[in-house]
Write an enzyme that holds these catalytic residues in place. Sequence first.
Site, PDB file in Angstrom:
ATOM      1  N   ASP A   1     -28.164   3.353  -6.305  1.00 58.43           N
ATOM      2  CA  ASP A   1     -27.410   2.300  -5.622  1.00 58.43           C
ATOM      3  C   ASP A   1     -26.569   1.558  -6.650  1.00 58.43           C
ATOM      4  OD1 ASP A   1     -27.338   0.747  -2.881  1.00 58.43           O
ATOM      5  OD2 ASP A   1     -27.354  -0.765  -4.473  1.00 58.43           O
TER       6      ASP A   1
ATOM      7  N   GLU B   1     -22.797   2.213  -0.651  1.00 57.54           N
ATOM      8  CA  GLU B   1     -22.750   2.500  -2.089  1.00 57.54           C
ATOM      9  C   GLU B   1     -23.998   3.227  -2.580  1.00 57.54           C
ATOM     10  OE1 GLU B   1     -24.355  -1.769  -1.732  1.00 57.54           O
ATOM     11  OE2 GLU B   1     -23.046  -0.413  -0.623  1.00 57.54           O
TER      12      GLU B   1
END
Length: 396
Positions: A261, A304
């Site tokens: 992430d 993301e």
Amino acid sequence: MPKADIKGGAQPFNIQDIIIELLNSLSAVRALSELNPQAGNEKELISKALSVLIQNQDMERCSFFILNEDKDLVNLTGLSTSELFGAERIKKKSLTFKIGQGIIGLAALTGEIQYCKNCKTDARFINNNLQHSLDSLPGSLISVPVIAAKELIGVINISHPEAAYFSEWHIRLLHIYKNMMGELITNYRLLKKMEEQIAVRTKNLEAALDDIRKLKEYHESMSMRDELTASYNRRYFYTQIEAALARAKRYNQPLCLLVLDLDNFKLINDTYGHGFGDIVLRDVAGSIREEIRESDICVRFGGEEFVIVFTDIESAKGKLFAERIRQRIASLALKVEEREVKITASIGVYCLYGEALEQPEFDIDTFLHYADQALYAAKAAGRNRVVFFSAEMHGQ
């Protein structure tokens, strides 16, 4: 029917001769009808047809002059009695005739059988400007035009060393024979043309099917790919991880799952805009793909977050690869508005190996959950780091 002798007289056939000639003629017709127009090439087919005449009619030599594109009669093939029964073929100069030239050309011009009873005295043969010596000329010769659908195909040339050898019986047989041979050659050409058309259409069909296959693969690929980063998407992940997990359990091969992430990505979007955020995601995805093997899988799981699957890799190497990916992302130097923006990522890793592979209840959701737990730990520890799942995290 009478058969002329060399001196030009006539000697009658007795009933035995008639029966033998009839049987030979029927044998020739039957043998010709049994030739397969699909076998070999046109020259081979015509050679077989000529051999039928020689075998059944005691003809010394048969040749076929085919009409070419220039409307010339070109010697395609020929066969003699001695060659038929194994003698070495004598190479002869290939002859070409214009329509109307010589007996062959006259047969082609008129469409009628031309019979030269004595080639050494017949003006049609002597005045064809071929400069034959009298000793090399055949005794008698028949030129038979082969016509199909009112189109000239070529001329059969039949010769014998004896003058006035051929009889009315031969002429009648050749009338039947030339018609059958015309049909044989025409059928062969039609079959070849049909085969060529089928081959072309088959090739076109194969090309069309190949285009359809590529289009299908493209759309399937697009349905499995993230449009922005060109990485695989969540749908592809679930089709592959199940098979990878099954293989790992079956062959006792370790399997590592990384959940990555990007740190503070919302702040980057809010500060520099979503356009720059998209650039970040594309560059990060490209960096990940350059660090993994072809057998590994990189997936944009959403937003993301990326998921990487390392197949057949031990925990130590999994940690090494994860760290290498983290460092590669941290080394990215992206500029916006003359400012350099640093990107970092937190990575959680869970490697399945050993006794854990034998747990029947272990599934994909558990695999993802453990890697997620490690990711949360990496975030809590200050971000920009790799954390492996440990037993202490279980249940948190």
